[in-house]
Design an enzyme around this catalytic site. Structure first.
Site, short mmCIF file in Angstrom:
data_model
loop_
_atom_site.label_atom_id
_atom_site.label_comp_id
_atom_site.label_asym_id
_atom_site.label_seq_id
_atom_site.Cartn_x
_atom_site.Cartn_y
_atom_site.Cartn_z
N GLY A 1 14.54 50.51 9.07
CA GLY A 1 15.41 49.67 8.23
C GLY A 1 16.76 49.43 8.85
NE ARG B 1 18.55 42.87 5.19
CZ ARG B 1 18.45 43.40 3.96
NH1 ARG B 1 19.52 43.55 3.21
NH2 ARG B 1 17.28 43.78 3.48
CB VAL C 1 8.41 52.11 6.83
CG1 VAL C 1 9.45 51.77 7.88
CG2 VAL C 1 8.94 51.89 5.42
CG ASN D 1 18.73 53.31 6.78
OD1 ASN D 1 19.67 53.64 6.05
ND2 ASN D 1 18.45 52.03 7.04
CB SER E 1 20.16 57.83 -3.08
OG SER E 1 20.94 57.45 -4.19
CE1 TYR F 1 16.98 53.75 -3.53
CE2 TYR F 1 18.49 55.05 -4.86
CZ TYR F 1 18.20 54.40 -3.68
OH TYR F 1 19.12 54.40 -2.66
CB ALA G 1 10.64 59.63 -8.51
CE LYS H 1 16.89 56.57 -1.00
NZ LYS H 1 16.62 56.28 0.42
CB ILE I 1 27.13 52.81 1.10
CG1 ILE I 1 27.04 54.35 1.01
CG2 ILE I 1 27.61 52.38 2.48
CD1 ILE I 1 28.34 55.12 1.19
#
Ligand code: NDP
Length: 242
Positions: free
Chosen positions: A11, A14, A63, A88, A140, A153, A155, A157, A186
């Protein structure tokens, strides 16, 4: 041919991934950069990195696609073993659980967690043969503290953190260190739709972080000064989670 250590970043077209790539290129690493679909951004980044005199290979694939991961990486790993693997790549599909579609759950889990499994399996196997390596996952604060609207998300992370701690235990004796960098808010595309005026008061430092502030920690974890750090979760969150 360069003999600089190679780092693979998923990733990396960007946001945080691209920031890590720039920081590591400046620090003397050669790069294998994965991304999914942002070809123009990835090519521009590749040119920027090559202007710094570093090797930079682009590896576009999903991925979570087992065949694509194997097709892209197995021939390369037969020739060369990267020193570092940074997972990432990530997406969000935020909504409250009662409204969450099966695809929102599957897609988020597969990108973060299955992606780590597919990539981590290949890279850790190659690194075990070399008896050295560094693996870093970008998690995160949601995976540590939970976040309404992010059951999928968080779960993913949280699972990533547990996976990294487990892998750290498996490979420590072979001089392979596995750590997690866990950012808060971020400044990237990922947070462009969030109501920052409501969220920022919850951040003790009262500002979002920069990709450079995440990239600096990744660079440190790859370096010799981090040689006795493994299985750790390093927060980069302005105090949002302590
Ligand atoms: P961006 O949306 O800016 O970038 C996401 C990157 O991931 C892009 O390069 C994208 O590639 C790539 N990607 C997405 N899905 C896939 C896939 N299936 N296969 C390969 N590449 C993929 O996100 P950020 O830079 O903000 O986030 C990077 C990481 O940091 C993520 O894991 C995210 O969860 C985490 N994070 C971010 C925070 C933030 O506030 N920004 C906070 C905490 C964690 P392409 O461009 O080709 O689509």
């Amino acid at each position: 041919m360069s003999d600089a250590p190679v780092v693979f970043i998923s990733g990396a077209s960007r946001g945080i991934g691209a920031g890590i790539a720039r920081r590591l290129a400046a620090g003397g690493y050669d790069l294998w950069l994965n991304y999914h679909s942002a070809h123009a951004e990835a090519r521009a980044l590749q040119e920027e990195i090559e202007r710094l005199g570093r090797r930079c290979r682009l590896l576009p694939f999903d991925v979570a696609d087992e065949e694509a991961v194997a097709a892209a990486l197995e021939p390369l790993l037969a020739e060369e073993t990267p020193y570092g693997f940074i997972h990432n790549a990530g997406i969000t599909r935020d909504t409250l659980l009662p409204m969450m579609g099966r695809q929102d759950w599957d897609r988020v889990l597969s990108t973060h967690l299955t992606g780590f499994f597919l990539l981590g399996r290949l890279f850790s196997k190659a690194m075990l043969g070399k008896r050295k390596g560094r693996i870093i996952a970008i998690a995160s604060v949601s995976g540590e503290a939970g976040q309404a609207g992010q059951v999928n998300y968080a779960a993913a992370k949280g699972g990533l953190i547990a996976a990294c701690k487990s892998l750290a235990r498996e490979v420590a004796r072979r001089n392979i260190l596995v750590n997690v960098v866990s950012p808060g808010l971020i400044d990237t595309e990922m947070i462009k739709d969030l109501p920052l005026d409501r969220i920022l008061p919850m951040v003790p430092m009262n500002r979002v972080g920069t990709v450079e502030e995440v990239a600096g920690v990744v660079n440190f974890l790859l370096g010799p000064e981090a040689g006795y750090i493994t299985g750790q979760v390093i927060g980069v969150n302005g105090g949002l989670h302590m």
